[in-house]
Design an enzyme around this catalytic site. Structure first.
Site, PDB file in Angstrom:
ATOM      1  N   GLN A  17       0.774  -1.160  -0.081  1.00 39.98           N
ATOM      2  CA  GLN A  17       0.168   0.060  -0.028  1.00 39.98           C
ATOM      3  C   GLN A  17       1.060   1.319   0.054  1.00 39.98           C
ATOM      4  OE1 GLN A  17      -3.223   2.296   2.594  1.00 39.98           O
ATOM      5  NE2 GLN A  17      -2.932   0.343   3.065  1.00 39.98           N
ATOM      6  N   ASP A  73      11.622 -10.919 -13.930  1.00 39.24           N
ATOM      7  CA  ASP A  73      12.153 -11.525 -12.589  1.00 39.24           C
ATOM      8  C   ASP A  73      13.679 -10.754 -12.830  1.00 39.24           C
ATOM      9  OD1 ASP A  73      13.785 -12.842 -11.106  1.00 39.24           O
ATOM     10  OD2 ASP A  73      13.564 -14.870 -12.149  1.00 39.24           O
ATOM     11  N   LYS A  75      16.075 -10.961 -10.838  1.00 36.78           N
ATOM     12  CA  LYS A  75      17.307 -11.996 -10.552  1.00 36.78           C
ATOM     13  C   LYS A  75      17.794 -13.039 -11.583  1.00 36.78           C
ATOM     14  CE  LYS A  75      15.882 -11.845  -5.587  1.00 36.78           C
ATOM     15  NZ  LYS A  75      14.909 -12.466  -4.666  1.00 36.78           N
ATOM     16  N   ASN A  96       9.394   0.205  -2.023  1.00 37.13           N
ATOM     17  CA  ASN A  96       8.952  -0.056  -0.471  1.00 37.13           C
ATOM     18  C   ASN A  96       9.303  -1.484  -0.210  1.00 37.13           C
ATOM     19  OD1 ASN A  96       6.700  -0.677  -1.815  1.00 37.13           O
ATOM     20  ND2 ASN A  96       5.750  -0.662   0.150  1.00 37.13           N
ATOM     21  N   PHE A  97      10.542  -2.026  -0.594  1.00 37.52           N
ATOM     22  CA  PHE A  97      10.816  -3.298  -0.242  1.00 37.52           C
ATOM     23  C   PHE A  97      11.301  -3.188   1.246  1.00 37.52           C
ATOM     24  CE2 PHE A  97      12.037  -4.029  -4.965  1.00 37.52           C
ATOM     25  CZ  PHE A  97      10.948  -4.766  -4.959  1.00 37.52           C
ATOM     26  N   LYS A 136      10.718  -5.143   9.405  1.00 37.92           N
ATOM     27  CA  LYS A 136       9.740  -5.159   8.366  1.00 37.92           C
ATOM     28  C   LYS A 136       8.539  -4.332   9.099  1.00 37.92           C
ATOM     29  CE  LYS A 136      10.298  -8.972   5.312  1.00 37.92           C
ATOM     30  NZ  LYS A 136       9.649 -10.439   4.991  1.00 37.92           N
ATOM     31  N   VAL A 137       7.898  -3.658   8.328  1.00 39.51           N
ATOM     32  CA  VAL A 137       6.730  -2.923   9.072  1.00 39.51           C
ATOM     33  C   VAL A 137       5.466  -2.890   8.242  1.00 39.51           C
ATOM     34  CG1 VAL A 137       5.988  -0.529   9.561  1.00 39.51           C
ATOM     35  CG2 VAL A 137       8.280  -1.436  10.390  1.00 39.51           C
ATOM     36  N   TYR A 138       4.116  -2.944   8.718  1.00 41.15           N
ATOM     37  CA  TYR A 138       2.924  -2.700   8.231  1.00 41.15           C
ATOM     38  C   TYR A 138       2.349  -1.717   8.896  1.00 41.15           C
ATOM     39  CZ  TYR A 138       3.501  -7.178   5.401  1.00 41.15           C
ATOM     40  OH  TYR A 138       3.847  -8.090   4.498  1.00 41.15           O
ATOM     41  N   GLU A 139       1.300  -1.281   8.206  1.00 42.25           N
ATOM     42  CA  GLU A 139       0.405  -0.072   8.790  1.00 42.25           C
ATOM     43  C   GLU A 139       0.469   0.048  10.212  1.00 42.25           C
ATOM     44  OE1 GLU A 139      -1.492   2.414   6.772  1.00 42.25           O
ATOM     45  OE2 GLU A 139      -1.971   3.038   9.031  1.00 42.25           O
ATOM     46  N   ASP A 168       0.509   3.742   5.965  1.00 41.18           N
ATOM     47  CA  ASP A 168       0.857   3.591   4.587  1.00 41.18           C
ATOM     48  C   ASP A 168       0.542   4.351   3.641  1.00 41.18           C
ATOM     49  OD1 ASP A 168       1.642   0.793   5.065  1.00 41.18           O
ATOM     50  OD2 ASP A 168      -0.081  -0.102   4.648  1.00 41.18           O
ATOM     51  N   GLY A 247      -7.724  20.587  18.946  1.00 34.78           N
ATOM     52  CA  GLY A 247      -7.210  21.926  18.830  1.00 34.78           C
ATOM     53  C   GLY A 247      -7.586  22.692  19.996  1.00 34.78           C
ATOM     54  N   GLY A 248      -7.572  23.966  19.872  1.00 33.13           N
ATOM     55  CA  GLY A 248      -8.002  24.818  20.951  1.00 33.13           C
ATOM     56  C   GLY A 248      -9.597  25.183  20.947  1.00 33.13           C
TER      57      GLY A 248
HETATM   58  N1  COA Z   1      11.908 -10.315  -9.412  1.00 29.93           N
HETATM   59  C1  COA Z   1      12.811 -11.054  -8.472  1.00 29.93           C
HETATM   60  N2  COA Z   1      12.575 -11.110  -7.184  1.00 29.93           N
HETATM   61  C2  COA Z   1      11.635  -9.940  -6.672  1.00 29.93           C
HETATM   62  C3  COA Z   1      10.872  -9.185  -7.646  1.00 29.93           C
HETATM   63  C4  COA Z   1      11.329  -9.449  -8.944  1.00 29.93           C
HETATM   64  N3  COA Z   1      10.604  -8.557 -10.006  1.00 29.93           N
HETATM   65  N4  COA Z   1      10.374  -8.274  -6.884  1.00 29.93           N
HETATM   66  C5  COA Z   1      10.682  -8.574  -5.615  1.00 29.93           C
HETATM   67  N5  COA Z   1      11.277  -9.640  -5.529  1.00 29.93           N
HETATM   68  C6  COA Z   1      11.856 -10.244  -4.288  1.00 29.93           C
HETATM   69  C7  COA Z   1      12.736  -9.388  -3.608  1.00 29.93           C
HETATM   70  O1  COA Z   1      14.046  -9.302  -4.053  1.00 29.93           O
HETATM   71  C8  COA Z   1      13.069  -9.945  -2.199  1.00 29.93           C
HETATM   72  O2  COA Z   1      13.481 -11.082  -2.092  1.00 29.93           O
HETATM   73  P1  COA Z   1      14.698 -11.400  -0.999  1.00 29.93           P
HETATM   74  O3  COA Z   1      14.438 -11.112   0.374  1.00 29.93           O
HETATM   75  O4  COA Z   1      15.433 -12.724  -1.486  1.00 29.93           O
HETATM   76  O5  COA Z   1      15.810 -10.489  -1.270  1.00 29.93           O
HETATM   77  C9  COA Z   1      11.498 -10.688  -2.137  1.00 29.93           C
HETATM   78  O6  COA Z   1      10.905 -10.501  -3.509  1.00 29.93           O
HETATM   79  C10 COA Z   1      10.216  -9.737  -1.189  1.00 29.93           C
HETATM   80  O7  COA Z   1      10.746  -8.562  -0.729  1.00 29.93           O
HETATM   81  P2  COA Z   1      10.177  -7.887   0.479  1.00 29.93           P
HETATM   82  O8  COA Z   1      10.094  -6.289   0.336  1.00 29.93           O
HETATM   83  O9  COA Z   1      10.934  -8.318   1.961  1.00 29.93           O
HETATM   84  O10 COA Z   1       8.586  -8.548   0.932  1.00 29.93           O
HETATM   85  P3  COA Z   1       7.811  -9.222   2.106  1.00 29.93           P
HETATM   86  O11 COA Z   1       6.417  -9.604   1.558  1.00 29.93           O
HETATM   87  O12 COA Z   1       8.776 -10.138   2.764  1.00 29.93           O
HETATM   88  O13 COA Z   1       7.702  -7.851   3.013  1.00 29.93           O
HETATM   89  C11 COA Z   1       6.815  -5.909   3.769  1.00 29.93           C
HETATM   90  C12 COA Z   1       6.578  -6.922   2.779  1.00 29.93           C
HETATM   91  C13 COA Z   1       5.657  -4.701   3.480  1.00 29.93           C
HETATM   92  C14 COA Z   1       6.794  -6.168   5.169  1.00 29.93           C
HETATM   93  C15 COA Z   1       8.225  -5.270   3.396  1.00 29.93           C
HETATM   94  O14 COA Z   1       8.370  -4.967   1.999  1.00 29.93           O
HETATM   95  C16 COA Z   1       8.542  -3.883   4.136  1.00 29.93           C
HETATM   96  O15 COA Z   1       8.771  -3.704   5.455  1.00 29.93           O
HETATM   97  N6  COA Z   1       8.497  -2.823   3.429  1.00 29.93           N
HETATM   98  C17 COA Z   1       9.181  -1.534   4.041  1.00 29.93           C
HETATM   99  C18 COA Z   1       7.810  -0.716   4.711  1.00 29.93           C
HETATM  100  C19 COA Z   1       6.549  -0.789   3.865  1.00 29.93           C
HETATM  101  O16 COA Z   1       6.716   0.028   2.914  1.00 29.93           O
HETATM  102  N7  COA Z   1       5.623  -1.220   4.703  1.00 29.93           N
HETATM  103  C20 COA Z   1       4.413  -1.122   4.357  1.00 29.93           C
HETATM  104  C21 COA Z   1       3.704  -1.684   3.180  1.00 29.93           C
HETATM  105  S1  COA Z   1       2.007  -1.365   2.689  1.00 29.93           S
END
Ligand code: COA
Length: 425
Positions: A17, A73, A75, A96-97, A136-139, A168, A247-248
């Protein structure tokens, strides 16, 4: 006239998000947003909270309008070649990985800057540099870590998260501003820079008034909080203040006609000082206009609970819309509690493009929130979100100018998806 961000090219590595909110805004202002998704699955939200089997979820469609989707991909060595070409082509990379993911993909700042010195790299992370930077962080984590949850809810109850996605979507909004500022500065420097917005920081920024109150606490009780009037002592941190105004001008949520059966038959009522006399007349307490115990805002502070209870006796005799109508006539600021159903059906929001109906090839018609920021000369049109990999070939051919042979090689390497669009259709 074109759009405000015409010509700006965004390499969109965002998911879920926070990041997608940012790039959707940039797309609405006219940027060409190329969303890179993992072949096969794509943005995880495509499949989350699905209401229709095998159709992109509303979670995804409502956050990814006006974008193009390429499956790649990153990678795969051939995928890396495509990525490098996109790095050269684009102005901004938004991601936002989780911390470290971009580096593991080989996309360090040094590498990106070498490939394209004008590239702006914009990131959402959960926390800024410090003890939690690797988390890692969510909303809701951000709402809790950014000070919102500790100050939301009722004093007697536990901390509460809010339905507004301030962690988010709020951070995505902050990031979009950072990107536009960096693009502006690039006009003079010719160079890109990093833009970082931590979700904790974004939430704290939105909870700014509570840090204000934290410092005021050192100089005495917070007299506009209803706990002051109730004689409850303050601790050493800003308490939860229920529906007290931040507020006030004191305010509270009051029942309206029908509250017994309608969970949203309520109104926010503000006892703004300049209209105190109008409030007294409206609720049938004209004596309060001159009574020294009620006449001034200071005199009223210890009695706010009783005052709101008296106003509520009046609001309960009317619907929330009748209260609004009567109060607006005499400039009393009030806000009806509107349900999502009421907002979805509100004609004025449809007329301004804030609520928009969109058609989608596999989902059919659905409602979304359009661009809440209105530019007079750059009007946002909401275009449906892309199917997974819908624009892969188009981007390779028309944007990156790859020849058919090169595209065939990339396809046979498995670096791009290819069948998702057809599968979805
Ligand atoms: N091709 C190949 N690999 C890909 C890819 C692509 N097109 N797109 C993503 N990936 C891989 C990444 O390289 C990563 O792999 P690795 O960990 O082996 O290096 C993997 O997919 C997933 O990335 P990640 O961001 O860790 O996803 P997650 O699902 O584990 O975590 C979050 C999700 C939201 C918790 C995390 O992304 C995060 O903390 N983001 C920052 C804060 C944030 O924005 N949070 C709110 C989200 S609404």
């Amino acid at each position: 006239m074109g759009k405000a961000l015409d010509g700006v090219k965004i390499l969109d590595f965002t998911h879920v998000q926070s990041g997608p909110t940012c790039t959707q805004l940039l797309a609405w202002f006219g940027a060409d947003v190329i969303k890179i998704e993992k072949p096969g699955t794509g943005d995880i939200t495509r499949g989350q909270l699905r209401d229709i089997p095998d159709v992109d979820s509303l979670y995804f469609t409502m956050l990814n309008h006006n974008k193009r989707s390429i499956t790649l991909d990153t990678k795969n060595p051939k995928g890396k070649e495509v990525l490098d070409a996109l790095l050269k082509h684009c102005d901004v990379l938004v991601e936002n990985f989780a911390p470290g993911v971009l580096d593991r993909m080989g996309l360090t700042w040094e590498y990106i800057h070498k490939v394209n010195p004008r590239m702006i790299v914009a990131s959402v992370k959960g926390f800024g540099p410090g003890p939690y930077e690797d988390c890692k962080v969510y909303e809701n984590v951000a709402q809790c870590a950014g000070g919102s949850a500790s100050t939301t809810g009722f004093r007697e109850g536990p901390p509460l998260v809010t339905g507004a996605q301030i962690g988010d979507s709020g951070t995505g909004l902050h990031l979009a501003l950072g990107i536009v500022a960096a693009l502006y500065q690039r006009n003079t420097t010719g160079k890109g820079q990093k833009v970082l917005c931590a979700m904790q920081d974004g939430v704290l920024n939105l909870a700014r008034v509570k840090l204000r109150d934290q410092q005021r606490l050192a100089h005495g009780p917070l007299t506009e909080y209803s706990q002051y009037g109730e004689g409850v002592p303050f601790g050493d941190a800003v308490p939860r203040a229920g529906n007290d105004s931040g507020g006030g001008q004191p305010g509270w949520i009051l029942k309206c006609k029908g509250w017994e059966t309608d969970p949203n038959a309520y109104i926010y009522f503000i006892t703004q000082a300049p209209v105190w006399e109008a409030i007294c007349d409206l609720i049938g307490e004209p004596g309060w206009k001159t009574d020294p115990g009620y006449k001034t805002p200071k005199a009223r502070l210890p009695k706010l609970k009783a005052i709101f209870a008296r106003i509520e006796q009046w609001t309960m005799t009317k619907t929330k819309f009748e209260v609004m109508q009567e109060c607006n006539k005499v400039d009393i600021p009030v806000g009806p509690i509107l349900s999502m159903k009421e907002l979805a059906e509100e004609p004025s929001l449809r007329a301004t493009g804030t609520v928009v109906e969109v058609d989608h090839p596999t989902r059919g018609k659905y409602l979304t929130v359009g661009n809440p920021i209105k530019l007079s000369d750059s009007v946002s049109e909401v275009k449906r979100s892309p199917l997974l990999g819908e624009h892969t070939e188009e981007i390779l051919r028309d944007v990156l100018k790859f020849g058919e042979k090169q595209i065939a090689e990339i396809r046979s390497s498995g670096a791009i998806g290819g069948t998702e669009k057809m599968a979805a259709e």
